[in-house]
Design a protein around this motif. Sequence first.
Motif, PDB file in Angstrom:
ATOM      1  N   UNK A 252       0.826  -1.200   0.000  1.00  0.00           N
ATOM      2  CA  UNK A 252       0.000   0.000   0.000  1.00  0.00           C
ATOM      3  C   UNK A 252       0.861   1.252   0.000  1.00  0.00           C
TER       4      UNK A 252
ATOM      5  N   UNK B 295      -3.129   9.566   7.650  1.00  0.00           N
ATOM      6  CA  UNK B 295      -2.628   9.106   6.364  1.00  0.00           C
ATOM      7  C   UNK B 295      -3.780   8.505   5.564  1.00  0.00           C
ATOM      8  N   UNK B 296      -3.693   8.663   4.243  1.00  0.00           N
ATOM      9  CA  UNK B 296      -4.725   8.175   3.338  1.00  0.00           C
ATOM     10  C   UNK B 296      -4.101   7.134   2.418  1.00  0.00           C
ATOM     11  N   UNK B 297      -4.768   5.998   2.314  1.00  0.00           N
ATOM     12  CA  UNK B 297      -4.189   4.863   1.628  1.00  0.00           C
ATOM     13  C   UNK B 297      -4.727   4.687   0.212  1.00  0.00           C
ATOM     14  N   UNK B 298      -3.845   4.162  -0.657  1.00  0.00           N
ATOM     15  CA  UNK B 298      -4.253   3.773  -1.986  1.00  0.00           C
ATOM     16  C   UNK B 298      -4.945   2.416  -1.955  1.00  0.00           C
ATOM     17  N   UNK B 299      -5.367   1.915  -3.116  1.00  0.00           N
ATOM     18  CA  UNK B 299      -6.123   0.667  -3.181  1.00  0.00           C
ATOM     19  C   UNK B 299      -5.273  -0.585  -3.042  1.00  0.00           C
TER      20      UNK B 299
ATOM     21  N   UNK C 241      -5.499   6.750  15.665  1.00  0.00           N
ATOM     22  CA  UNK C 241      -6.351   6.692  14.470  1.00  0.00           C
ATOM     23  C   UNK C 241      -6.978   5.314  14.384  1.00  0.00           C
TER      24      UNK C 241
ATOM     25  N   UNK D 255      -8.820   2.762  11.516  1.00  0.00           N
ATOM     26  CA  UNK D 255      -9.066   2.529  10.102  1.00  0.00           C
ATOM     27  C   UNK D 255      -9.899   1.265   9.923  1.00  0.00           C
TER      28      UNK D 255
ATOM     29  N   UNK E  69      -9.864  -6.540  -0.367  1.00  0.00           N
ATOM     30  CA  UNK E  69      -9.368  -6.064  -1.643  1.00  0.00           C
ATOM     31  C   UNK E  69      -9.183  -4.571  -1.751  1.00  0.00           C
ATOM     32  N   UNK E  70      -9.321  -3.865  -0.635  1.00  0.00           N
ATOM     33  CA  UNK E  70      -9.197  -2.403  -0.658  1.00  0.00           C
ATOM     34  C   UNK E  70      -8.135  -1.934   0.328  1.00  0.00           C
ATOM     35  N   UNK E  71      -7.783  -0.647   0.215  1.00  0.00           N
ATOM     36  CA  UNK E  71      -6.881  -0.066   1.197  1.00  0.00           C
ATOM     37  C   UNK E  71      -7.632   0.381   2.437  1.00  0.00           C
ATOM     38  N   UNK E  72      -6.932   0.552   3.563  1.00  0.00           N
ATOM     39  CA  UNK E  72      -7.581   1.032   4.789  1.00  0.00           C
ATOM     40  C   UNK E  72      -8.168   2.429   4.592  1.00  0.00           C
ATOM     41  N   UNK E  73      -9.332   2.632   5.201  1.00  0.00           N
ATOM     42  CA  UNK E  73     -10.024   3.916   5.137  1.00  0.00           C
ATOM     43  C   UNK E  73     -10.114   4.484   6.544  1.00  0.00           C
ATOM     44  N   UNK E  74      -9.775   5.748   6.691  1.00  0.00           N
ATOM     45  CA  UNK E  74      -9.796   6.385   8.007  1.00  0.00           C
ATOM     46  C   UNK E  74     -11.228   6.532   8.506  1.00  0.00           C
TER      47      UNK E  74
ATOM     48  N   UNK F 211       3.416   6.295  11.501  1.00  0.00           N
ATOM     49  CA  UNK F 211       2.394   5.604  12.265  1.00  0.00           C
ATOM     50  C   UNK F 211       2.843   4.187  12.599  1.00  0.00           C
TER      51      UNK F 211
END
Lengths: 112, 114
Positions: free
Chosen positions: A90, A101-105, B33, B35, B40-45, B102
């Motif tokens: 990621x 922090x904001x993550x990609x796919x 934080x 998440x 299949x996806x990235x972590x979302x805050x 983090x």
Amino acid sequence: DADVTQTPRNRITKTGKRIMLECSQTKGHDRMYWYRQDPGLGLRLIYYSFDVKDINKGEISDGYSVSRQAQAKFSLSLESAIPNQTALYFCALGQTSTDTQYFGPGTRLTVL
Amino acid sequence: GQQLNQSPQSMFIQEGEDVSMNCTSSSIFNTWLWYKQDPGEGPVLLIALYKAGELTSNGRLTAQFGITRKDSFLNISASIPSDVGIYFCAGNNAGGTSYGKLTFGQGTILTVHP
């Protein structure tokens, strides 16, 4: 359009091959990060960059290298891939003023 | 280095039940934080906490920054099937060699049965 784009999304490769994973962003954030995720181990930091001229090793940088080609682009390379580098990778973005922090796919990499 | 212990590792609950998970650290954190990661996806805050004792809600989710600054919890009320996923805590002590980085917990896998 997504704020963070990772390419490829899936990759299968063989031991010894050189692989590059790419990350690009449209949010204008100065900080970019690369993590790997393995089952039961959470996310572990590989490399991070606070601006174009700043590159820092994370906790598991051995076997990896990075390049910050521009503020919006941060690439991760595996010079000679090995099977235990099979994982989800990621890219994440951050800003100087906040810890969020904001993550990609993500990119799913399999090394055979 | 810093470590975060997240528990439980997994939870199997019925739709409508409340959920609670927590993270503890041996170090003091300045930021906590939470998440969520869908398959299949990235972590979302979900929620960000910046002050000891802070209690913050986001819909059915509530999180608190522990008063000792070494722990945090996340509650989900009246769970629904779309709450399924992996929940991660993350923290930053914003000082020394950890500046701008983090540390993540191992994750809590939540399964909700309809």
